[in-house]
Structure formats: structure tokens, C-alpha cells
Scaffold this motif. Sequence first.
Motif, short mmCIF file in Angstrom:
data_model
loop_
_atom_site.label_atom_id
_atom_site.label_comp_id
_atom_site.label_asym_id
_atom_site.label_seq_id
_atom_site.Cartn_x
_atom_site.Cartn_y
_atom_site.Cartn_z
N THR A 73 -22.46 10.60 -25.41
CA THR A 73 -21.63 10.50 -26.61
C THR A 73 -22.42 9.86 -27.75
N ARG A 74 -22.23 10.38 -28.95
CA ARG A 74 -22.87 9.78 -30.12
C ARG A 74 -22.32 8.37 -30.33
N PRO A 100 -9.17 5.14 -28.04
CA PRO A 100 -9.80 4.79 -26.75
C PRO A 100 -10.89 3.75 -26.99
N LEU A 101 -10.92 2.69 -26.20
CA LEU A 101 -11.88 1.64 -26.47
C LEU A 101 -12.40 0.98 -25.21
N VAL A 125 -18.91 4.85 -21.63
CA VAL A 125 -18.57 5.43 -22.94
C VAL A 125 -18.21 6.90 -22.83
N ASP A 126 -18.96 7.67 -22.03
CA ASP A 126 -18.68 9.11 -21.93
C ASP A 126 -17.29 9.38 -21.36
N GLY A 127 -16.77 8.43 -20.58
CA GLY A 127 -15.42 8.59 -20.02
C GLY A 127 -14.33 8.52 -21.05
N LEU A 128 -14.63 8.05 -22.26
CA LEU A 128 -13.61 8.01 -23.32
C LEU A 128 -13.31 9.41 -23.84
N ARG A 129 -14.23 10.35 -23.63
CA ARG A 129 -14.05 11.77 -23.99
C ARG A 129 -13.72 11.94 -25.49
N VAL A 130 -14.56 11.35 -26.31
CA VAL A 130 -14.44 11.48 -27.76
C VAL A 130 -15.82 11.88 -28.30
N PRO A 131 -15.87 12.51 -29.49
CA PRO A 131 -17.18 12.94 -30.01
C PRO A 131 -18.06 11.81 -30.51
N VAL A 132 -17.46 10.68 -30.91
CA VAL A 132 -18.23 9.57 -31.46
C VAL A 132 -17.57 8.25 -31.08
N VAL A 133 -18.40 7.26 -30.83
CA VAL A 133 -17.90 5.91 -30.56
C VAL A 133 -18.54 4.96 -31.58
N TYR A 134 -17.69 4.18 -32.25
CA TYR A 134 -18.16 3.19 -33.21
C TYR A 134 -18.26 1.85 -32.50
N ALA A 135 -19.46 1.26 -32.53
CA ALA A 135 -19.73 0.02 -31.80
C ALA A 135 -19.92 -1.12 -32.79
N ARG A 136 -19.09 -2.13 -32.69
CA ARG A 136 -19.22 -3.28 -33.58
C ARG A 136 -20.34 -4.20 -33.07
N VAL A 137 -21.23 -4.61 -33.98
CA VAL A 137 -22.32 -5.52 -33.64
C VAL A 137 -22.21 -6.77 -34.50
#
Length: 341
Positions: free
Chosen positions: A242-243, A280-281, A304-316
Motif C-alpha cells: 500500500t502507498r 481504517p487505522l 497496513v495492507d490488511g486495511l485494504r485502502v489505496p493510501v495510508v497517511y502516517a503521522r510522524v
Amino acid sequence: METLYLKVRDLKQDGERLDRAAQLLREGQLVAFPTETVYGLGGNALLPGAAKAIYAAKGRPSDNPLIVHISSLQELPPLVREVPPAIHQLAQRFWPGPMTVVLSKSDWIPSETSGGLDTVAIRMPSHPVAQELIRRSGVPVAAPSANLSGSPSPTCAEHCLHDLDGRIAAIVDGGACQVGVESTVLTLCGEPRVLRPGAVTLEMLRQVLPDIRYDPGVFHHLPDQAKVASPGMKYKHYAPHTRVVLVRGSREQFRRFLQGRQEPFGALCFEGDLPQEPCPLLTYGREHDPSSQAHQLFDALRRVDGLRVPVVYARVSGEEGIGQAVYNRLLRAAGFEEIAL
């Protein structure tokens, strides 16, 4: 190939399993084993064929050097051209432990192990299973992380089994890793520099080497043709399919950013960031506790891939200390794609 699964919880009671794994290493076979950082994929560092087998099993580029693991300081001199005085000061403070040092290699180290470089990366892990396995094998053990190249590093034996079952001779299950991100890598060839941040932080190293600094490649993308002295500097690493896009900002800024998204997405964030779960988070530790982030990061990235979404935004958050190691790993998992709010 059938992969042996060797569970080791007691060094004495499970000694026969360690002896079996040590024998496989001596024979040039590959064995995954626990360290305090992540699981390593071990092979006899003195055998070119073992190094080639590591690259093949992982699908790893052969110019990405391997780290050579030893169990005592007495094993170091034959592997390097010289032992700088600083090594003894560093070893007294940080070995055994999550520190890797790059030195000029001796002729004992084949070019396959060093990624074609005239240097070698050496570390002495503190995990008792790792120490005993290396000691019983009687050989230095080359060991990158025990995962498919580019994917999140393994912090438990189940991760190794998922990635490498049928590809390697054995997996030694010594329980979950304590630190959760790979060792700090520093070079003493030329000006001292940190090539990869880890649990031995820049601030800790400056107590021994006051002038040490981060190499520019730690937080910036290097070109594909660049030669690097440390793993984790050149290629995309630690990444799910996932991106992943990094987002730097406060908790409230992050919430508002997500509220403005139109496309399907997921979130990778800190505990308590999104109490209403608008998407999904997954969480990876607490915001001001970078040790908890390091411990949980790779397991979260594997899910992350189990969330099954095209993009995940990760807070740093960019915390100092080991937080810099967490940020370094996320930068590479995201392919350096980052948004500052």
C-alpha cells in the motif's frame, strides 16, 4: 526446501536445537535468528556462496552490504585491516548491543559479503540466543534482516516464517525482539558519521565521538547509482504494498487533514490520535514515547495492507533519540513522500 522451525527459550534445555542451527551455518546454509533489534537472516560470512544465498533468498540487490555479527571482541581483528582505538571505547559502552561499526575489511571477508566494498560492517548483538548461536557456530555470521527485500523487517519468528518459509534451512524462534528497529550503523572510515540511526542515538555516540554527525543519506534520497557503506541507505525499504504518505503536524492538524480527504484512505497514527476512527487505522505507539513507536512500527507496517485502502497517511512526530530511527524507517517506507501541515 523444508524450513526447520527451532523454538529456543532456554539455552541449556534447547541446546540441541542451537547446535543444529549452528551446524547449518557452518555448512553454508541460512538460518533466521533473533537479535535485540530485529530477526536476522544468518549465513557464514566467510563463504561467498552463503552471501549469494542470502541475496537470493531475500531478493536483495547484491550491492547492498551485509552486516557481520560476532559474539566477542576477540573475533574482530581477523575481519578488519586495523582496529581503531575508538572501537574499544565504543565497545565498552555499546557492545554487546544495537550498534554496527563500518571498518576497512581484511581479506577474510569476501566481496560478496561486503557488497563489493572494501569495508565491512560489524556488530555484536546482545540477544542471548544470537550470542550463543554465533559462539556455537564458530564463524562470523553475515545477517541482514530476515525478510523479503523491501518489506517491513521481522520482529518475531512468525514474520520470518511468512516471508521465508521454504527459502531457508531453519528459523530459530527466540521470542519477540526488544528494540524493534535495526541497529545504529556508524562508519569510522574517514570522518565518523552515522549511516543509519537506531537505539544507540547520535547523542549517546557523541559522548565517545564528539564530532560524529548524520550522513546526508540518512534523511535524503540517494541516487540509484550511489555506493553506500550501510544497509538501509539506498533502496526503498520497510514498505508495505500500500502507498504510504507521511504527514507531519500536530494531532489536531492531522485530524483536519484527514477530514478533508475525498478518496478512500487509511491512517497510521499514535494512540489517541483519532478517537472517533473516521477511517481504517493502525497505531504504532505513543506520541511522546519513541521507544514504543520503534517497538511497534514494523508490526504495524506489516498490517497496513490488511486495511485494504489505496493510501495510508502516517503521522510522524520527529522526536529526537530513537525517534530519528523511527522517522528514518518511515521515510523509506513512504519512498520519501511527505506532507508538512
